[in-house]
Write a protein that holds these residues in place. Structure first.
Motif, PDB file in Angstrom:
ATOM      1  N   ARG A   1       0.842  -1.201   0.000  1.00  0.00           N
ATOM      2  CA  ARG A   1       0.000   0.000   0.000  1.00  0.00           C
ATOM      3  C   ARG A   1       0.875   1.248   0.000  1.00  0.00           C
ATOM      4  O   ARG A   1       0.602   2.220  -0.687  1.00  0.00           O
ATOM      5  CB  ARG A   1      -0.920   0.008   1.209  1.00  0.00           C
ATOM      6  CG  ARG A   1      -1.871   1.184   1.214  1.00  0.00           C
ATOM      7  CD  ARG A   1      -2.746   1.194   2.452  1.00  0.00           C
ATOM      8  NE  ARG A   1      -3.506   0.003   2.657  1.00  0.00           N
ATOM      9  CZ  ARG A   1      -4.676  -0.266   2.092  1.00  0.00           C
ATOM     10  NH1 ARG A   1      -5.214   0.586   1.278  1.00  0.00           N
ATOM     11  NH2 ARG A   1      -5.295  -1.384   2.344  1.00  0.00           N
TER      12      ARG A   1
ATOM     13  N   THR B   1       1.758  -7.306  -5.525  1.00  0.00           N
ATOM     14  CA  THR B   1       0.389  -7.063  -5.080  1.00  0.00           C
ATOM     15  C   THR B   1      -0.510  -8.224  -5.454  1.00  0.00           C
ATOM     16  O   THR B   1      -1.375  -8.619  -4.686  1.00  0.00           O
ATOM     17  CB  THR B   1      -0.149  -5.755  -5.695  1.00  0.00           C
ATOM     18  OG1 THR B   1       0.755  -4.714  -5.364  1.00  0.00           O
ATOM     19  CG2 THR B   1      -1.511  -5.416  -5.133  1.00  0.00           C
TER      20      THR B   1
ATOM     21  N   GLN C   1      -6.258 -10.508  -2.818  1.00  0.00           N
ATOM     22  CA  GLN C   1      -6.329  -9.647  -3.986  1.00  0.00           C
ATOM     23  C   GLN C   1      -6.708 -10.496  -5.191  1.00  0.00           C
ATOM     24  O   GLN C   1      -6.225 -11.600  -5.365  1.00  0.00           O
ATOM     25  CB  GLN C   1      -4.998  -8.946  -4.249  1.00  0.00           C
ATOM     26  CG  GLN C   1      -4.592  -8.022  -3.124  1.00  0.00           C
ATOM     27  CD  GLN C   1      -5.634  -6.949  -2.881  1.00  0.00           C
ATOM     28  OE1 GLN C   1      -6.022  -6.247  -3.788  1.00  0.00           O
ATOM     29  NE2 GLN C   1      -6.095  -6.843  -1.658  1.00  0.00           N
TER      30      GLN C   1
ATOM     31  N   VAL D   1      -6.627  -3.175  -7.204  1.00  0.00           N
ATOM     32  CA  VAL D   1      -7.933  -2.738  -6.725  1.00  0.00           C
ATOM     33  C   VAL D   1      -8.193  -3.364  -5.360  1.00  0.00           C
ATOM     34  O   VAL D   1      -8.133  -4.576  -5.196  1.00  0.00           O
ATOM     35  CB  VAL D   1      -9.054  -3.115  -7.723  1.00  0.00           C
ATOM     36  CG1 VAL D   1     -10.416  -2.760  -7.157  1.00  0.00           C
ATOM     37  CG2 VAL D   1      -8.819  -2.429  -9.052  1.00  0.00           C
ATOM     38  N   ARG D   2      -8.478  -2.531  -4.386  1.00  0.00           N
ATOM     39  CA  ARG D   2      -8.747  -3.007  -3.025  1.00  0.00           C
ATOM     40  C   ARG D   2     -10.261  -3.005  -2.800  1.00  0.00           C
ATOM     41  O   ARG D   2     -10.933  -2.021  -3.083  1.00  0.00           O
ATOM     42  CB  ARG D   2      -8.095  -2.085  -2.001  1.00  0.00           C
ATOM     43  CG  ARG D   2      -6.603  -1.948  -2.157  1.00  0.00           C
ATOM     44  CD  ARG D   2      -5.909  -3.014  -1.405  1.00  0.00           C
ATOM     45  NE  ARG D   2      -4.465  -2.897  -1.622  1.00  0.00           N
ATOM     46  CZ  ARG D   2      -3.610  -3.673  -1.036  1.00  0.00           C
ATOM     47  NH1 ARG D   2      -4.005  -4.603  -0.211  1.00  0.00           N
ATOM     48  NH2 ARG D   2      -2.336  -3.538  -1.277  1.00  0.00           N
ATOM     49  N   THR D   3     -10.761  -4.085  -2.283  1.00  0.00           N
ATOM     50  CA  THR D   3     -12.172  -4.174  -1.945  1.00  0.00           C
ATOM     51  C   THR D   3     -12.295  -4.728  -0.535  1.00  0.00           C
ATOM     52  O   THR D   3     -11.343  -5.252   0.031  1.00  0.00           O
ATOM     53  CB  THR D   3     -12.936  -5.090  -2.927  1.00  0.00           C
ATOM     54  OG1 THR D   3     -12.355  -6.396  -2.878  1.00  0.00           O
ATOM     55  CG2 THR D   3     -12.868  -4.553  -4.345  1.00  0.00           C
TER      56      THR D   3
ATOM     57  N   GLY E   1      -9.831  -4.303   2.899  1.00  0.00           N
ATOM     58  CA  GLY E   1      -8.614  -3.659   2.415  1.00  0.00           C
ATOM     59  C   GLY E   1      -8.840  -2.305   1.781  1.00  0.00           C
ATOM     60  O   GLY E   1      -7.895  -1.576   1.507  1.00  0.00           O
ATOM     61  N   ASP E   2     -10.083  -1.946   1.530  1.00  0.00           N
ATOM     62  CA  ASP E   2     -10.400  -0.663   0.905  1.00  0.00           C
ATOM     63  C   ASP E   2     -10.578   0.388   1.989  1.00  0.00           C
ATOM     64  O   ASP E   2     -11.583   0.407   2.688  1.00  0.00           O
ATOM     65  CB  ASP E   2     -11.663  -0.787   0.059  1.00  0.00           C
ATOM     66  CG  ASP E   2     -11.995   0.485  -0.698  1.00  0.00           C
ATOM     67  OD1 ASP E   2     -11.265   1.491  -0.546  1.00  0.00           O
ATOM     68  OD2 ASP E   2     -12.978   0.466  -1.448  1.00  0.00           O
ATOM     69  N   TRP E   3      -9.607   1.248   2.122  1.00  0.00           N
ATOM     70  CA  TRP E   3      -9.654   2.268   3.169  1.00  0.00           C
ATOM     71  C   TRP E   3     -10.652   3.365   2.858  1.00  0.00           C
ATOM     72  O   TRP E   3     -11.028   4.138   3.733  1.00  0.00           O
ATOM     73  CB  TRP E   3      -8.284   2.906   3.337  1.00  0.00           C
ATOM     74  CG  TRP E   3      -7.268   2.056   4.014  1.00  0.00           C
ATOM     75  CD1 TRP E   3      -7.411   0.778   4.457  1.00  0.00           C
ATOM     76  CD2 TRP E   3      -5.939   2.419   4.308  1.00  0.00           C
ATOM     77  NE1 TRP E   3      -6.253   0.328   5.019  1.00  0.00           N
ATOM     78  CE2 TRP E   3      -5.319   1.323   4.934  1.00  0.00           C
ATOM     79  CE3 TRP E   3      -5.195   3.572   4.101  1.00  0.00           C
ATOM     80  CZ2 TRP E   3      -4.006   1.345   5.364  1.00  0.00           C
ATOM     81  CZ3 TRP E   3      -3.883   3.578   4.526  1.00  0.00           C
ATOM     82  CH2 TRP E   3      -3.298   2.487   5.154  1.00  0.00           C
ATOM     83  N   PHE E   4     -11.081   3.481   1.623  1.00  0.00           N
ATOM     84  CA  PHE E   4     -11.922   4.598   1.220  1.00  0.00           C
ATOM     85  C   PHE E   4     -13.265   4.133   0.657  1.00  0.00           C
ATOM     86  O   PHE E   4     -13.828   4.776  -0.214  1.00  0.00           O
ATOM     87  CB  PHE E   4     -11.180   5.467   0.200  1.00  0.00           C
ATOM     88  CG  PHE E   4      -9.830   5.898   0.701  1.00  0.00           C
ATOM     89  CD1 PHE E   4      -9.731   6.902   1.658  1.00  0.00           C
ATOM     90  CD2 PHE E   4      -8.682   5.282   0.273  1.00  0.00           C
ATOM     91  CE1 PHE E   4      -8.495   7.293   2.154  1.00  0.00           C
ATOM     92  CE2 PHE E   4      -7.441   5.657   0.753  1.00  0.00           C
ATOM     93  CZ  PHE E   4      -7.339   6.671   1.700  1.00  0.00           C
ATOM     94  N   ALA E   5     -13.777   3.040   1.170  1.00  0.00           N
ATOM     95  CA  ALA E   5     -15.031   2.497   0.664  1.00  0.00           C
ATOM     96  C   ALA E   5     -16.232   3.339   1.087  1.00  0.00           C
ATOM     97  O   ALA E   5     -17.254   3.336   0.423  1.00  0.00           O
ATOM     98  CB  ALA E   5     -15.222   1.064   1.153  1.00  0.00           C
TER      99      ALA E   5
END
Length: 163
Positions: A4, A41, A47, A56-58, A61-65
């Motif tokens: 990251r 990655t 992943q 792509v983080r989902t 792991g997605d800090w900005f969801a």
């Protein structure tokens, strides 16, 4: 060093070269370092995909969801899509006045804090009361955070239970 962290560094570097002020919407990153990052990655558990899709983080792991309102509410124990979110109220897509947003912030602040009460309004400020001063202080702090999540500010004070 984390994957990251490297991705964030690459994004920052791309921001410097892409000409944001000139309206250039993207920068092309290529070379051995970028390929190595994509491979590393892709090997990261959880992943999916290959190539850039591996970046792509989902899920967790997605800090900005979440948007800022949803993130604040989730941090205060009101997860998006939950029954509790329905109970305290969901923000409208249409503009809402301060009183509606303030009342929702009060409901969020009181979640899980039985015995406390909040009076007042966005226009005049809020008074938090509880039989235990620690509980009152906790709810006052939660209210300040919930108000910020609703893009509101206002005085929040703790008052004795009999006030």
């Amino acid at each position: 060093m984390t994957t990251r962290g490297v991705v964030d560094e690459l994004a920052a570097a791309a921001d410097l070269v892409r000409g944001k002020a000139d309206g250039v919407p993207a920068a092309l990153l290529r070379g051995p370092a970028v390929r190595a990052l994509v491979i590393a990655t892709a090997a990261d558990p959880g992943q999916g995909g290959t190539g850039a899709a591996a970046l792509v983080r989902t899920g967790p792991g997605d800090w900005f969801a979440l948007g800022h309102r949803e993130a604040v509410r989730a941090a205060l124990g009101v997860a998006p899509g939950s029954a509790r979110a329905e109970e305290v109220g969901i923000a409208s897509v249409a503009p809402e006045d301060e009183e509606v947003r303030g009342a929702r912030a009060v409901r969020v602040a009181l979640v899980g804090h039985d015995g406390a009460s909040v009076g007042g309004s966005a226009a005049g400020g809020y008074a938090v009361s509880a039989p235990d001063p620690v509980l009152a202080g906790r709810v006052a702090a939660r209210l300040e955070v919930a108000l910020a999540g609703e893009d509101l500010t206002g005085p929040v004070r703790v008052v004795p239970p009999d006030a």
